[in-house]
Design an enzyme around this catalytic site. Structure first.
Site, PDB file in Angstrom:
ATOM      1  N   GLU A   1       9.773   1.079  10.527  1.00 49.18           N
ATOM      2  CA  GLU A   1      10.693   2.031  10.268  1.00 49.18           C
ATOM      3  C   GLU A   1       9.971   3.383  10.444  1.00 49.18           C
ATOM      4  OE1 GLU A   1      13.474   1.842   9.529  1.00 49.18           O
ATOM      5  OE2 GLU A   1      13.539  -0.591   9.235  1.00 49.18           O
TER       6      GLU A   1
ATOM      7  N   CYS B   1      13.277  10.799   7.069  1.00 47.28           N
ATOM      8  CA  CYS B   1      13.434  10.304   8.451  1.00 47.28           C
ATOM      9  C   CYS B   1      14.638  10.547   9.220  1.00 47.28           C
ATOM     10  CB  CYS B   1      13.001   8.861   8.539  1.00 47.28           C
ATOM     11  SG  CYS B   1      14.044   7.923   7.257  1.00 47.28           S
TER      12      CYS B   1
ATOM     13  N   GLU C   1      10.154  15.891  15.680  1.00 47.35           N
ATOM     14  CA  GLU C   1      10.457  15.629  14.211  1.00 47.35           C
ATOM     15  C   GLU C   1       9.421  16.733  13.475  1.00 47.35           C
ATOM     16  OE1 GLU C   1       8.972  12.201  11.993  1.00 47.35           O
ATOM     17  OE2 GLU C   1      10.933  12.071  11.063  1.00 47.35           O
TER      18      GLU C   1
ATOM     19  N   SER D   1       1.698   5.376  -0.275  1.00 45.16           N
ATOM     20  CA  SER D   1       1.082   6.618   0.203  1.00 45.16           C
ATOM     21  C   SER D   1      -0.092   7.015  -0.609  1.00 45.16           C
ATOM     22  CB  SER D   1       2.228   7.525   0.833  1.00 45.16           C
ATOM     23  OG  SER D   1       1.582   8.908   1.052  1.00 45.16           O
ATOM     24  N   GLU D   2      -1.112   7.761  -0.080  1.00 42.96           N
ATOM     25  CA  GLU D   2      -1.999   8.414  -0.816  1.00 42.96           C
ATOM     26  C   GLU D   2      -1.331   9.835  -1.614  1.00 42.96           C
ATOM     27  OE1 GLU D   2      -2.231   7.723   2.397  1.00 42.96           O
ATOM     28  OE2 GLU D   2      -2.977   9.308   3.450  1.00 42.96           O
TER      29      GLU D   2
ATOM     30  N   LYS E   1       1.006  -1.464   0.110  1.00 41.09           N
ATOM     31  CA  LYS E   1      -0.022  -0.006  -0.095  1.00 41.09           C
ATOM     32  C   LYS E   1       0.973   1.443  -0.004  1.00 41.09           C
ATOM     33  CE  LYS E   1      -2.054   2.954   2.762  1.00 41.09           C
ATOM     34  NZ  LYS E   1      -1.800   4.112   1.886  1.00 41.09           N
TER      35      LYS E   1
HETATM   36  P1  NAD Z   1       2.078   8.114   7.921  1.00 40.57           P
HETATM   37  O1  NAD Z   1       2.461   7.438   9.339  1.00 40.57           O
HETATM   38  O2  NAD Z   1       1.008   9.348   7.954  1.00 40.57           O
HETATM   39  O3  NAD Z   1       1.653   7.436   6.767  1.00 40.57           O
HETATM   40  C1  NAD Z   1       2.428   6.299   6.301  1.00 40.57           C
HETATM   41  C2  NAD Z   1       1.537   5.235   5.356  1.00 40.57           C
HETATM   42  O4  NAD Z   1       0.514   4.755   6.303  1.00 40.57           O
HETATM   43  C3  NAD Z   1       0.857   5.738   4.454  1.00 40.57           C
HETATM   44  O5  NAD Z   1       0.629   4.585   3.297  1.00 40.57           O
HETATM   45  C4  NAD Z   1      -0.649   5.938   5.001  1.00 40.57           C
HETATM   46  O6  NAD Z   1      -1.700   5.887   4.085  1.00 40.57           O
HETATM   47  C5  NAD Z   1      -0.651   4.836   5.987  1.00 40.57           C
HETATM   48  N1  NAD Z   1      -1.558   4.938   7.026  1.00 40.57           N
HETATM   49  C6  NAD Z   1      -2.331   6.046   7.473  1.00 40.57           C
HETATM   50  N2  NAD Z   1      -2.897   5.569   8.770  1.00 40.57           N
HETATM   51  C7  NAD Z   1      -3.115   4.485   8.735  1.00 40.57           C
HETATM   52  C8  NAD Z   1      -3.632   3.443   9.536  1.00 40.57           C
HETATM   53  N3  NAD Z   1      -4.524   3.915  10.501  1.00 40.57           N
HETATM   54  N4  NAD Z   1      -3.344   2.039   9.308  1.00 40.57           N
HETATM   55  C9  NAD Z   1      -2.417   1.762   8.521  1.00 40.57           C
HETATM   56  N5  NAD Z   1      -2.041   2.672   7.701  1.00 40.57           N
HETATM   57  C10 NAD Z   1      -2.014   3.756   7.700  1.00 40.57           C
HETATM   58  O7  NAD Z   1       3.583   8.707   7.464  1.00 40.57           O
HETATM   59  P2  NAD Z   1       3.926   9.715   6.364  1.00 40.57           P
HETATM   60  O8  NAD Z   1       3.542  11.207   6.523  1.00 40.57           O
HETATM   61  O9  NAD Z   1       3.512   9.208   4.919  1.00 40.57           O
HETATM   62  O10 NAD Z   1       5.467   9.749   5.955  1.00 40.57           O
HETATM   63  C11 NAD Z   1       6.133  10.477   7.029  1.00 40.57           C
HETATM   64  C12 NAD Z   1       6.757   9.648   8.415  1.00 40.57           C
HETATM   65  O11 NAD Z   1       7.595   8.616   7.950  1.00 40.57           O
HETATM   66  C13 NAD Z   1       7.836  10.345   8.977  1.00 40.57           C
HETATM   67  O12 NAD Z   1       7.607  10.152  10.464  1.00 40.57           O
HETATM   68  C14 NAD Z   1       8.991   9.612   8.959  1.00 40.57           C
HETATM   69  O13 NAD Z   1      10.090  10.032   9.696  1.00 40.57           O
HETATM   70  C15 NAD Z   1       8.663   8.490   8.611  1.00 40.57           C
HETATM   71  N6  NAD Z   1       9.554   7.560   7.707  1.00 40.57           N
HETATM   72  C16 NAD Z   1      10.625   6.684   8.211  1.00 40.57           C
HETATM   73  C17 NAD Z   1      11.484   6.043   7.647  1.00 40.57           C
HETATM   74  C18 NAD Z   1      12.343   5.253   8.096  1.00 40.57           C
HETATM   75  O14 NAD Z   1      13.024   4.221   7.410  1.00 40.57           O
HETATM   76  N7  NAD Z   1      12.567   5.200   9.460  1.00 40.57           N
HETATM   77  C19 NAD Z   1      11.534   6.240   6.250  1.00 40.57           C
HETATM   78  C20 NAD Z   1      10.769   7.305   5.475  1.00 40.57           C
HETATM   79  C21 NAD Z   1       9.775   8.014   6.420  1.00 40.57           C
END
Ligand code: NAD
Length: 476
Positions: free
Chosen positions: A248, A282, A379, A176-177, A174
C-alpha cells in the site's frame, strides 16, 4: 525509557543500537524514548510466530472471532488513552483521533464476522467431468510480517492485523519509529485477552529493523504500507525469496469539480481532502481539477476557507488541523514551498511554515500549476493543494489519469450520471462521489499503478492472508 517489544508473549527491552525518540510535534520536543529491537530480536519474533502457527491455525474460526471481538472491546476500554496518545504523538485533532479509534474497532468487529463465516467457504466444487469430487480449503498464508507507517497507526495496523489473525496467520508487526507507542496497545490487549504467546509479536525500530524483518527467510508473506522507495526495497526482498507481498504505497490523487456543483459544498469536500491529518494521507486529494465555469466562484471561497482553518496544538486548543507529525516531514514540506517559489507558482494561501514552536505549516493553495511542476506530480504528504482548470469531461478524466499513482479520486457533480461515468473511467482503487473520504470496512482499500499491489479491507483484505487449496478425489 519504555519497554516496547512484545515477543513470544513477553514485554522485552530493545537490544538494538538505535535510540528512538517519541516526539510531541506540536512542541517539537520528545516525551519518551525507547531502544530499537536488534536483528536478533527480529529473529526471535519470527521464530515465536512460527512456533505458534500450527496451534493458532488449528483453532476454530469462532475461537479466533472471539479474540477479534475482544480486541474491539478492549480498544474501546482504552478509548481516552488512545485518543490522547494519537493527539500527542501524531498531532491529530481530537475528532480525527476518535474516528481512527472507531475505525480500528469496526475493523476488528468486521473481521470477527468474516472469521465466523470461514467454515462455510470450504465447500465442494461442482465438476463437469464425471468420476471425481473436489473441495476447496482456504488456509492461512502462514507467518506474516506487517510493516506500517506513522500517519494512521491504529488504523493501518488494524487493517492488517485483524484479517491476518482471522485467517489463522501469526504475525510480526513493525510499527513506525515515529509513532511506536500507539500500537503497543495491541500487545497489551493480546496480554489481557490471553492470546496464545507468539501469535502476535511487535517489534519497534527504524529502517534496519524493518529491513531485518522484510529480509527474514522465516516469513511466508509481507504486507507493507509506506513510501514507494521503501516499498520497492520490500518488494526486492520478497522477490529474492519468491514470496507474496502486499504493498500500500503513495498517491497523488485528484478531486474533480464540475461547474454544476454547489460551491460551498465543493469547498467543504476539497478542504477535507487536503487538510485531514494535516494532509498526511496517502489518499490526500492534492490535485484539484476545477471546471472553467466554476473556477472564478470557487477559488476565492476555497482560499477563504483555508485561511480560516484553526491550526494549532490539539492538546491545548480547539483546532481543525494540527502540526505535521515529524520534523522530517516538516522539512520535506518546507522543501516543496521552496520549490514552488523557484518555479514561480502562484500561491493563493499559505506556502510557509508557521512562526511558532512545533512542526506547523499553513494550509496551502497554488493555482494554475503547470502539469510538469514537481508539486503537481510528486506526493508531498502535507496540506498543500495544487489547482488546475479544465474545460471538458474528457479532459478531466485524462488529467486525473495522467499520474504514476492511482490510489483514489473524488468527483463532485450534480449530474450523477456524469459522476458515475467519470468514476468508472478513472484508473484508481477507490472513487468518492459528492463526499468526504468516508471509508467503510466492507469496501476495499488499495491502488493501481504506482500506488501498490493488492487490496485491504472487505473480503479482499481477508483473502490477502489466505492460500487456496483444492482436494480432488477419484471416485472410481
Ligand atoms: P516509510 O516507507 O518511510 O516507512 C514505512 C515503514 O517502513 C516504517 O515502519 C519504517 O520504519 C519502515 N522501513 C523504513 N525503511 C525500511 C526498509 N529498508 N525495509 C523495511 N522497512 C523499512 O513511510 P512513512 O514515511 O512512514 O509513511 C508515509 C508513506 O506511506 C507515504 O508515501 C504514504 O502515501 C504511504 N501510505 C500509504 C497508505 C496506503 O494505504 N496506500 C497508507 C498510509 C501511508
Amino acid at each position: 525509557m519504555t519497554t516496547s517489544h512484545y515477543i513470544a508473549g513477553r514485554w522485552v527491552e530493545g537490544q538494538g543500537s538505535d535510540c528512538i525518540s517519541v516526539n510531541d510535534p506540536a512542541l517539537g520536543q520528545p516525551f519518551a524514548e525507547l531502544m530499537a529491537a536488534s536483528v536478533g530480536q527480529v529473529d526471535q519474533a519470527v521464530t515465536a510466530a512460527r512456533g505458534a502457527l500450527h496451534a493458532w491455525k488449528s483453532t476454530s474460526a469462532s475461537e479466533r472471532a472471539a479474540y477479534l471481538r475482544g480486541f474491539a472491546e478492549q480498544l474501546g476500554q482504552r478509548r481516552e488513552a488512545l485518543i490522547t496518545l494519537q493527539m500527542r504523538n501524531n498531532g491529530k485533532p481530537r475528532h480525527e483521533a476518535e474516528i481512527d479509534l472507531n475505525d480500528a474497532i469496526a475493523t476488528f468487529g468486521y473481521y470477527a464476522e468474516l472469521a465466523e463465516q470461514l467454515p462455510s467457504k470450504n465447500r465442494d466444487v461442482p465438476l463437469a467431468a464425471p468420476g471425481f469430487s473436489a473441495r476447496t480449503r482456504l488456509e492461512p498464508v502462514g507467518v506474516v510480517g506487517l510493516i506500517v507507517p506513522w500517519n494512521f497507526p491504529l488504523v493501518t495496523s488494524a487493517w492488517k492485523l485483524a484479517p491476518a489473525l482471522a485467517a489463522g496467520c501469526t504475525v510480526v508487526l513493525k510499527p513506525s519509529e515515529v509513532t511506536p507507542l500507539i500500537e503497543q496497545a495491541y500487545g497489551q490487549i493480546a496480554d489481557a485477552l490471553g492470546l496464545p504467546a507468539g501469535v502476535l509479536n511487535i517489534i519497534n525500530g527504524k529502517a534496519e529493523t524493518g529491513a531485518a524483518l522484510s529480509n527474514h527467510n522465516g516469513l511466508d508473506k509481507l504486507s507493507f504500507t509506506g513510501s514507494n522507495s521503501v516499498g520497492s526495497q520490500v518488494m526486492r526482498s520478497a522477490s529474492a525469496q519468491c514470496r507474496p507481498v502486499t504493498l500500500e504505497l503513495g498517491g497523488k490523487s485528484a478531486i474533480v469539480v464540475f461547474d454544476d456543483c454547489d460551491v460551498g459544498q465543493a469547498v467543504e469536500w476539497i478542504v477535507a481532502g487536503i487538510t485531514w491529518n494535516a494532509g498526511q494521507m496517502c489518499s490526500a486529494t492534492s490535485r484539484l481539477l476545477v471546471q472553467d465555469g466554476i473556477a472564478e466562484a470557487l477559488l476565492p471561497r476555497l482560499q477563504e476557507a483555508l485561511e480560516n482553518l484553526r491550526v494549532g496544538n490539539p492538546l491545548t486548543e480547539e483546532v481543525d488541523m494540527g502540526p505535521l507529525t515529524s520534523q522530517a516531514q516538516w522539512l520535506k514540506v518546507a522543501g516543496y514551498f521552496a520549490t514552488a517559489r523557484e518555479e514561480g507558482l502562484q500561491c493563493l494561501v499559505g506556502g510557509k511554515a508557521l512562526d511558532r514552536d512545533g512542526w506547523f505549516v499553513s494550509p496551502t493553495l497554488y493555482a494554475d500549476v503547470p502539469k510538469d511542476s514537481r508539486l503537481w506530480t510528486e506526493e508531498i504528504f502535507g496540506p498543500v493543494l495544487c489547482a488546475r482548470r479544465f474545460a471538458t469531461e474528457e479532459q478531466a478524466i485524462a488529467e486525473t489519469n495522467d499520474s504514476r499513482f492511482g490510489l483514489v479520486a473524488t468527483v463532485c457533480s450534480a449530474d450523477l450520471d456524469r459522476a458515475e461515468r467519470v468514476a468508472d473511467a478513472l484508473e484508481v482503487g477507490h472513487v468518492w462521489i459528492n463526499s468526504v473520504q468516508a471509508v467503510f470496512v466492507e469496501t476495499s482499500w488499495g491502488g493501481t499503478k504506482g500506488s501498490g499491489i493488492g487490496r485491504e479491507l472487505g473480503p479482499w483484505g481477508l483473502s490477502a492472508y489466505q492460500s487456496v487449496k483444492h482436494v480432488t478425489r477419484c471416485l472410481g
